[in-house]
Enzyme design. Structure first.
Site, mmCIF file in Angstrom:
data_model
loop_
_atom_site.group_PDB
_atom_site.id
_atom_site.type_symbol
_atom_site.label_atom_id
_atom_site.label_comp_id
_atom_site.label_asym_id
_atom_site.label_seq_id
_atom_site.Cartn_x
_atom_site.Cartn_y
_atom_site.Cartn_z
ATOM 1 C CG ASP A 169 -1.889 -1.321 1.229
ATOM 2 O OD1 ASP A 169 -1.930 -2.058 0.340
ATOM 3 O OD2 ASP A 169 -2.927 -1.066 2.103
ATOM 4 C CE LYS A 204 -4.838 2.170 2.793
ATOM 5 N NZ LYS A 204 -3.783 1.512 3.433
ATOM 6 C CE LYS A 255 -6.753 -1.289 3.022
ATOM 7 N NZ LYS A 255 -5.211 -1.608 3.244
#
Length: 213
Positions: free
Chosen positions: A89, A151, A180
């Site tokens: 991430d 995300k 996400k």
């Protein structure tokens, strides 16, 4: 719905100790969460702690500001993969996006994508600092760079995930990437509202509370 399999069980606090990390790994195994998400210095420990389970290792890169050099970010990502990360991430360079230096933003994501070939890459765009136009642009660039997910948030800035941001991001990426939602999701209801809006994954430190409802 297997809500547990949406959850990246997360501990990213600066004061987290090895004992704290081992504890969240035990919890992730018990509740069969999708992954455990940690800072990169704990990647090996998490890999070791989860090896007898199907819980994935998720490591954050360039966290939480995204403002490190491209080479340093790519190196951190490469090292995380070597240490056992299944998913990365990364935080984009938010300042460069805001000044419309899209070429820089693209090179930044591309460098991490290259360093993480074969692994899942999630691109954190930090929605709370962006206009809707900037959110769309960040998602478009992420898709161009072959990111697997976009995300919402680090959870360390001025705000977290919002339903309207998840909807906008999902609308922008379509079938080309997953979404996400992360930051400030503490209850089952909040998690379900994010999933309904288009989230494919939930990043939360309150995973147990979420699944227990």
């Amino acid at each position: 719905m297997e809500l547990n399999k949406y959850i990246d069980h997360t501990l990213l606090k600066a004061e987290a100790t090895s004992a704290d990390i081992k504890k969240i790994c035990e919890e992730a195994i018990e509740y069969d969460f999708k992954s455990v998400c940690v800072n990169s210095c704990y990647t090996e420990l998490v890999k070791e702690s989860l090896e007898k389970s199907d819980v994935l290792v998720c490591t954050v890169v360039g966290f939480p500001l995204g403002a490190m050099s491209i080479d340093a970010k790519a190196f951190e990502a490469k090292k995380a993969v070597e240490d056992g990360a299944d998913e990365i991430d990364m935080v984009i360079n938010i300042g460069k996006l805001k000044e419309k230096d899209y070429e820089y933003v693209k090179k930044d994501i591309e460098a991490v994508r290259k360093a993480t070939e074969g692994k899942v890459l999630k691109v954190i765009i930090e929605t709370c600092l962006l206009t809707d136009e900037e959110k769309v642009k960040a998602c478009e660039i992420s898709v161009d760079c072959k990111a697997d997910f976009v995300k919402t948030s680090t959870g360390f800035s001025t705000g977290g995930a919002k339903v309207e941001d998840v909807k906008l991001m999902k609308q922008t990426v379509g079938e080309n990437a997953l979404v996400k939602a992360s930051g400030g999701i503490h209850t089952r209801e909040e998690a379900l509202s994010m999933i309904e809006a288009g989230a494919d994954r939930i990043g939360a430190s309150s995973g147990i509370k979420i699944v227990k409802g």
